[in-house]
Design an enzyme around this catalytic site. Structure first.
Site, PDB file in Angstrom:
ATOM      1  N   ASP A 124      -1.585  68.239  20.164  1.00  0.00           N
ATOM      2  CA  ASP A 124      -1.568  66.797  19.923  1.00  0.00           C
ATOM      3  C   ASP A 124      -0.298  66.458  19.142  1.00  0.00           C
ATOM      4  O   ASP A 124       0.283  67.345  18.508  1.00  0.00           O
ATOM      5  CB  ASP A 124      -2.827  66.430  19.121  1.00  0.00           C
ATOM      6  CG  ASP A 124      -3.192  64.969  19.297  1.00  0.00           C
ATOM      7  OD1 ASP A 124      -2.522  64.272  20.072  1.00  0.00           O
ATOM      8  OD2 ASP A 124      -4.165  64.532  18.651  1.00  0.00           O
TER       9      ASP A 124
ATOM     10  N   ARG B 277     -11.672  54.111  21.557  1.00  0.00           N
ATOM     11  CA  ARG B 277     -12.011  54.566  20.205  1.00  0.00           C
ATOM     12  C   ARG B 277     -12.329  53.363  19.304  1.00  0.00           C
ATOM     13  O   ARG B 277     -13.275  53.397  18.518  1.00  0.00           O
ATOM     14  CB  ARG B 277     -10.882  55.385  19.597  1.00  0.00           C
ATOM     15  CG  ARG B 277     -11.240  55.855  18.173  1.00  0.00           C
ATOM     16  CD  ARG B 277     -10.104  56.588  17.492  1.00  0.00           C
ATOM     17  NE  ARG B 277      -9.889  57.889  18.093  1.00  0.00           N
ATOM     18  CZ  ARG B 277      -8.695  58.403  18.301  1.00  0.00           C
ATOM     19  NH1 ARG B 277      -7.611  57.746  17.974  1.00  0.00           N
ATOM     20  NH2 ARG B 277      -8.583  59.596  18.839  1.00  0.00           N
TER      21      ARG B 277
ATOM     22  N   THR C  85       1.924  59.964  21.401  1.00  0.00           N
ATOM     23  CA  THR C  85       1.932  58.500  21.419  1.00  0.00           C
ATOM     24  C   THR C  85       3.357  57.997  21.620  1.00  0.00           C
ATOM     25  O   THR C  85       3.571  56.819  21.832  1.00  0.00           O
ATOM     26  CB  THR C  85       1.398  57.958  20.082  1.00  0.00           C
ATOM     27  OG1 THR C  85       2.106  58.623  19.023  1.00  0.00           O
ATOM     28  CG2 THR C  85      -0.078  58.211  19.925  1.00  0.00           C
TER      29      THR C  85
ATOM     30  N   LYS D 129      -6.696  60.774  25.548  1.00  0.00           N
ATOM     31  CA  LYS D 129      -5.847  61.919  25.898  1.00  0.00           C
ATOM     32  C   LYS D 129      -6.549  63.239  25.546  1.00  0.00           C
ATOM     33  O   LYS D 129      -6.612  64.149  26.360  1.00  0.00           O
ATOM     34  CB  LYS D 129      -4.494  61.833  25.158  1.00  0.00           C
ATOM     35  CG  LYS D 129      -3.713  60.578  25.515  1.00  0.00           C
ATOM     36  CD  LYS D 129      -2.387  60.481  24.787  1.00  0.00           C
ATOM     37  CE  LYS D 129      -2.499  60.178  23.310  1.00  0.00           C
ATOM     38  NZ  LYS D 129      -3.123  58.892  22.995  1.00  0.00           N
ATOM     39  N   THR D 130      -7.076  63.318  24.326  1.00  0.00           N
ATOM     40  CA  THR D 130      -7.766  64.544  23.901  1.00  0.00           C
ATOM     41  C   THR D 130      -8.986  64.792  24.787  1.00  0.00           C
ATOM     42  O   THR D 130      -9.262  65.923  25.196  1.00  0.00           O
ATOM     43  CB  THR D 130      -8.221  64.400  22.429  1.00  0.00           C
ATOM     44  OG1 THR D 130      -7.102  63.966  21.659  1.00  0.00           O
ATOM     45  CG2 THR D 130      -8.774  65.693  21.870  1.00  0.00           C
TER      46      THR D 130
END
Ligand code: ADP
Length: 341
Positions: free
Chosen positions: A105, A214, A154, A60-61
């Site tokens: 975020d 990640r 999330t 997302k980032t």
């Protein structure tokens, strides 16, 4: 010039894709963003506000940074819990330059008062604030430069409906990646880190990485460390040993994942049981279980979310080596066991 990465932080940022070509997968989101960004560029106007949601580590980032890069815009980043007071958000908004991207975020952790400042800012580019208290209080309005808010979360269900409705550019759910996609990400990361790696090792990392980039990158680095210390080639066997040491099993489950399943079986006859009760039994945060463990267990078909709570599936019994559950829930009766009178 030497550009050898020296620490984990540097490594993480060097692995972040900086072009759309490097951003593997999520094709449906990329196709939509392509249209949105091209149209915005043609109109010489910042794109409309965007919301990305999905489990942590899915990119997302990275999307927010790619959008800023494509628009030639500055990106300012913050997070829900970091914005404590109305004054904080007012200062962030008034310091934006035209065309800036504001990335928030963990947007589900924004408090109500902050959200109320964001609504008019997102909708009509106005900052409405109240100065003073009681009868002498007055409201002032300041025009803001055109900007794009990109929020990531999330837990979309915790975002208030009025906030959700203001992402005119779209709300996009990031999906788990396929093993092939994770394989490509691992291959690229190994190349950036200058780690010689065998095909079989890439496949093994991809299989156990919770379909999450990640985590794949983290496992690649841990397997690289293991290979280096043991002076071994980075092949399937090395990855297996490195991940076993980290208590990651064949399906990519962590010890916490396995514990969640076994507690539901042992203490709650396979469920249904509320997530709060599971969290208490495990001494874990409820939000950690919901954000990190559950989505993967559900994706693998080991856990189901029902209106009455969480239930483990027959696959979970099998994976953990339990006898199959009886149809009424709980473990099947052992026919050899004597009935206690
Ligand atoms: P999130 O914001 O969803 O928690 P990030 O955008 O921080 O996730 O991604 C975590 C890391 O995973 C990134 O730094 C990058 O290295 C890697 N990554 C994420 N998505 C992709 C992708 N689509 N392709 C390649 N690498 C990715």
């Amino acid at each position: 010039m030497s550009s050898k990465p020296e620490n984990e932080y540097y490594l993480d940022s060097s692995l972040r894709p900086s072009t759309w070509e490097e951003y593997i997968g999520q094709d449906h989101i990329k196709a939509n963003l392509h249209i949105l960004l091209s149209a915005a560029r043609e109109r010489a106007h910042p794109p409309e506000h965007l919301l990305f949601y999905g489990p942590p580590g899915l990119g997302k980032t990275t999307l927010a940074y790619l959008i800023a890069h494509e628009m030639g815009a500055q990106i300012k980043t913050t997070s829900g819990p970091a914005i404590e007071k109305v004054g904080d958000v007012a200062s962030i908004l008034t310091n934006l330059s035209p065309g800036d991207i504001l990335f928030i975020d963990e947007a589900h952790r924004l408090n109500k008062l902050i959200e109320e400042v964001l609504y008019p800012a997102m909708e009509s580019g106005m900052l409405n604030i109240i100065i003073g208290k009681g009868p002498g209080a007055r409201s002032i309005q300041l025009p803001l430069p055109p900007f794009t808010l990109i929020a990531a979360t999330t837990r979309i269900s915790l975002l208030s409906a009025p906030l959700r409705s203001r992402f005119g550019g779209g709300t996009f759910r990031l999906e788990f990646y396929s093993e092939e996609e994770i394989g490509l990400i691992v291959e690229r990361s190994a190349h950036i880190l200058s780690v010689p790696i065998e095909e079989s090792a890439i496949a093994e990392i991809a299989r156990r990485s919770r379909f999450t980039p990640r985590i794949a990158n983290q496992y690649l680095k841990r397997a690289r460390d293991f290979a280096q210390v043991k002076q071994r080639p980075l092949n399937r066997g090395t990855v297996r040993e490195a991940l076993t040491l980290l208590e990651i099993d064949e399906l990519g489950l962590s010890s916490v994942d396995r514990h969640i399943l076994s507690i539901i079986i042992d203490k709650f006859h396979g469920g249904p049981v509320g997530v709060g009760t599971i969290a208490t039994a495990l001494s874990e945060e409820e939000s950690t279980i919901e954000d990190i463990n559950e989505p993967y267990l559900i994706q693998l078909g080991l856990l189901e979310r029902t209106p009455r709570g969480r239930t483990v599936t027959p696959l979970a019994y099998e994976h953990l080596g339990y006898p199959p559950a009886s149809p009424a829930g709980g473990l099947a009766a052992d026919p050899h066991q004597k009935t206690l009178l």
